[in-house]
Design a protein around this motif. Structure first.
Motif, short mmCIF file in Angstrom:
data_model
loop_
_atom_site.label_atom_id
_atom_site.label_comp_id
_atom_site.label_asym_id
_atom_site.label_seq_id
_atom_site.Cartn_x
_atom_site.Cartn_y
_atom_site.Cartn_z
N VAL A 112 1.56 6.52 7.96
CA VAL A 112 0.63 6.25 6.87
C VAL A 112 0.54 4.73 6.78
CG1 VAL A 112 0.19 6.41 4.40
CG2 VAL A 112 1.15 8.37 5.62
N LEU A 113 -0.68 4.20 6.92
CA LEU A 113 -0.81 2.75 7.02
C LEU A 113 -0.26 2.03 5.79
CD1 LEU A 113 -4.35 2.41 8.61
CD2 LEU A 113 -2.13 2.26 9.72
N ASP A 114 -0.59 2.52 4.59
CA ASP A 114 -0.08 1.90 3.38
C ASP A 114 -0.36 2.83 2.21
OD1 ASP A 114 1.16 -0.06 1.84
OD2 ASP A 114 0.09 -1.67 2.88
N ARG A 115 0.21 2.49 1.06
CA ARG A 115 -0.02 3.33 -0.10
C ARG A 115 -1.47 3.20 -0.55
NH1 ARG A 115 2.54 3.52 -6.18
NH2 ARG A 115 2.20 5.75 -6.47
N LEU A 116 -2.05 4.33 -0.94
CA LEU A 116 -3.44 4.35 -1.39
C LEU A 116 -3.59 5.43 -2.44
CD1 LEU A 116 -6.52 3.70 -1.13
CD2 LEU A 116 -6.60 5.41 0.71
N VAL A 117 -4.26 5.10 -3.52
CA VAL A 117 -4.60 6.07 -4.57
C VAL A 117 -6.08 5.90 -4.87
CG1 VAL A 117 -4.19 6.85 -6.93
CG2 VAL A 117 -2.28 5.96 -5.56
N VAL A 118 -6.84 7.01 -4.79
CA VAL A 118 -8.27 6.97 -5.12
C VAL A 118 -8.53 8.02 -6.19
CG1 VAL A 118 -10.63 7.12 -4.26
CG2 VAL A 118 -8.82 6.29 -2.75
N VAL A 119 -9.09 7.59 -7.30
CA VAL A 119 -9.34 8.48 -8.44
C VAL A 119 -10.84 8.72 -8.57
CG1 VAL A 119 -9.05 8.82 -10.93
CG2 VAL A 119 -7.31 7.56 -9.62
N ASP A 120 -11.25 9.99 -8.42
CA ASP A 120 -12.65 10.40 -8.60
C ASP A 120 -13.62 9.61 -7.73
OD1 ASP A 120 -11.97 12.33 -10.48
OD2 ASP A 120 -12.12 10.94 -12.16
N ARG A 121 -13.12 9.02 -6.65
CA ARG A 121 -13.93 8.20 -5.75
C ARG A 121 -14.64 7.07 -6.49
NH1 ARG A 121 -15.58 11.59 -0.48
NH2 ARG A 121 -13.89 13.10 -0.60
N GLU A 122 -14.04 6.65 -7.60
CA GLU A 122 -14.61 5.57 -8.41
C GLU A 122 -13.70 4.35 -8.46
OE1 GLU A 122 -15.30 7.24 -12.22
OE2 GLU A 122 -17.01 8.46 -11.58
N VAL A 123 -12.40 4.56 -8.42
CA VAL A 123 -11.46 3.45 -8.49
C VAL A 123 -10.34 3.73 -7.49
CG1 VAL A 123 -10.26 4.56 -10.42
CG2 VAL A 123 -9.89 2.13 -9.97
N ALA A 124 -9.91 2.67 -6.80
CA ALA A 124 -8.84 2.79 -5.81
C ALA A 124 -7.77 1.75 -6.10
CB ALA A 124 -9.39 2.61 -4.40
N PHE A 125 -6.55 2.07 -5.70
CA PHE A 125 -5.43 1.14 -5.86
C PHE A 125 -4.74 0.97 -4.51
CE2 PHE A 125 -6.15 3.10 -9.94
CZ PHE A 125 -6.01 2.06 -10.85
N ILE A 126 -4.52 -0.29 -4.13
CA ILE A 126 -3.81 -0.58 -2.89
C ILE A 126 -2.82 -1.71 -3.16
CG2 ILE A 126 -5.71 0.12 -1.38
CD1 ILE A 126 -6.39 -2.84 -1.02
N PRO A 127 -1.71 -1.76 -2.42
CA PRO A 127 -0.75 -2.85 -2.62
C PRO A 127 -1.29 -4.15 -2.03
CG PRO A 127 -0.04 -1.44 -0.82
CD PRO A 127 -1.25 -0.78 -1.42
N VAL A 128 -0.81 -5.25 -2.58
CA VAL A 128 -1.24 -6.57 -2.10
C VAL A 128 -0.35 -7.03 -0.95
CG1 VAL A 128 -1.46 -9.01 -2.74
CG2 VAL A 128 -2.26 -7.22 -4.29
N GLN A 129 0.91 -6.62 -0.96
CA GLN A 129 1.84 -7.04 0.08
C GLN A 129 2.85 -5.93 0.34
OE1 GLN A 129 3.00 -10.64 -1.76
NE2 GLN A 129 4.28 -9.69 -3.31
N ASP A 130 3.76 -6.18 1.29
CA ASP A 130 4.71 -5.14 1.69
C ASP A 130 5.56 -4.67 0.52
OD1 ASP A 130 3.78 -5.15 4.27
OD2 ASP A 130 5.31 -6.51 5.04
N GLU A 131 5.97 -5.58 -0.33
CA GLU A 131 6.73 -5.20 -1.52
C GLU A 131 5.73 -4.65 -2.53
OE1 GLU A 131 9.19 -4.02 -3.95
OE2 GLU A 131 10.01 -4.94 -2.13
#
Length: 311
Positions: free
Chosen positions: A172-191
């Protein structure tokens, strides 16, 4: 001393154009020379007038664009920004939790790494089960490493019974959360707990959904009969072998496949013994020339959701 006149027919046109020669006012068939200082005035003054006109036009145009820039900047300030930087684990948790709690139709998540803490899984169930019962479609991607962790598998069993879909993949490339295809959350760095981006720009959210769908299509459905099947083993081995060939460290490979560094090192040790390698560089070469990655390609393809699992 009067300037000597020459026949007009013998005078080069370029000298006439530059006003270095001029027709004699007494006789149009004759021409005489003019001083360069006089001729330059005839040639350069029209150029200077054109330059001045262009400078005036440039100043006017610059003033128009300057006023438009002010209007544009005011409009952008009134717009809702396409992303927000979230800093600190508490802030990230609060904003992400609020967005997920407000989910109406679909929740997509990609969770890198292996087993998750038991306490975190129990808390997640308190929110996820009611959301699933309310009709929210939930799809989650994990890495194959979670299949060997009983608490995580128990959690997955409970949410799938409530309607969630879960698959695993080698990476899995990185953490990803997508809510209702309207807002997404991704980390800025490894931590990942340090900083995250909350993204609401539609084009970027759409792109992240496509990245998720691409990984989802190639992932393997979690099923009791598949937890330790050949496709899973082959996926993990392939990722480790690729890492060795690419010159990655055990720690880098472990982070990418969601395993401990010790487990990856054990895999590498066994492969080295099998091939008789004395160094990491030699091991990568031996993996390539022995076609180990090609051999892994012979493993059966993972079943899709509408296919029956092998018995």
């Amino acid at each position: 001393m009067a300037e000597q006149a020459v026949p007009r027919a013998d005078t080069p046109d370029c000298l006439m154009a530059l006003r270095l020669m001029a027709e004699s006012p007494e006789n149009s068939e004759l021409a005489h020379a003019l001083p360069p200082s006089t001729a330059s005035g005839f040639v350069i003054r029209p150029m200077e007038r054109r330059i001045a006109a262009l400078e005036d036009a440039a100043r006017s145009t610059r003033a128009v664009f300057s006023s438009l820039e002010t209007v544009y900047a005011d409009a952008r300030r009134r717009e809702k920004p396409g992303y927000a930087l979230l800093q600190g684990s508490e802030t990230i948790s609060d904003v992400l939790g609020a967005a997920v709690d407000a989910c109406r139709t679909e929740l997509l998540t990609a969770q890198p790494g292996g087993a998750r803490p038991h306490e975190l899984l129990e808390r997640a169930l308190e929110h996820e089960i009611p959301r699933l019962w309310a009709g929210v479609a939930q799809r989650t991607l994990y890495q194959h490493a979670v299949r060997s962790d009983p608490p995580t598998m128990s959690y997955i069993e409970r949410i799938t019974e409530a309607g969630a879909q879960v698959r695993t993949t080698a990476e899995v490339l990185d953490r990803l959360v997508v809510v209702d295809r309207e807002v997404a959350f991704i980390p800025v760095q490894d931590e990942r707990s340090t900083a995250a981006l909350e993204i609401r720009q539609p084009a970027i959210v759409r792109y992240l959904v496509r990245v998720f769908e691409h990984a989802w299509d190639r992932a393997i459905v979690i099923d009791g009969s598949l937890r330790r099947s050949a496709p899973i083993t082959s996926d993990v081995q392939r990722a480790i072998l690729h890492g060795i060939i690419s010159g990655e460290t055990d720690e880098s490979v472990a982070r990418r496949v969601g395993m401990s560094r010790r487990s990856v090192a054990e895999h590498v040790r066994k492969i080295s013994e099998r091939l008789g390698s004395n160094s990491r560089a030699q091991l990568g070469y031996l993996i390539a020339i022995n076609g180990l990655l090609d051999n892994l390609g012979d493993a059966p393809a993972p079943p899709r959701p509408n296919e029956a699992a092998p018995r």
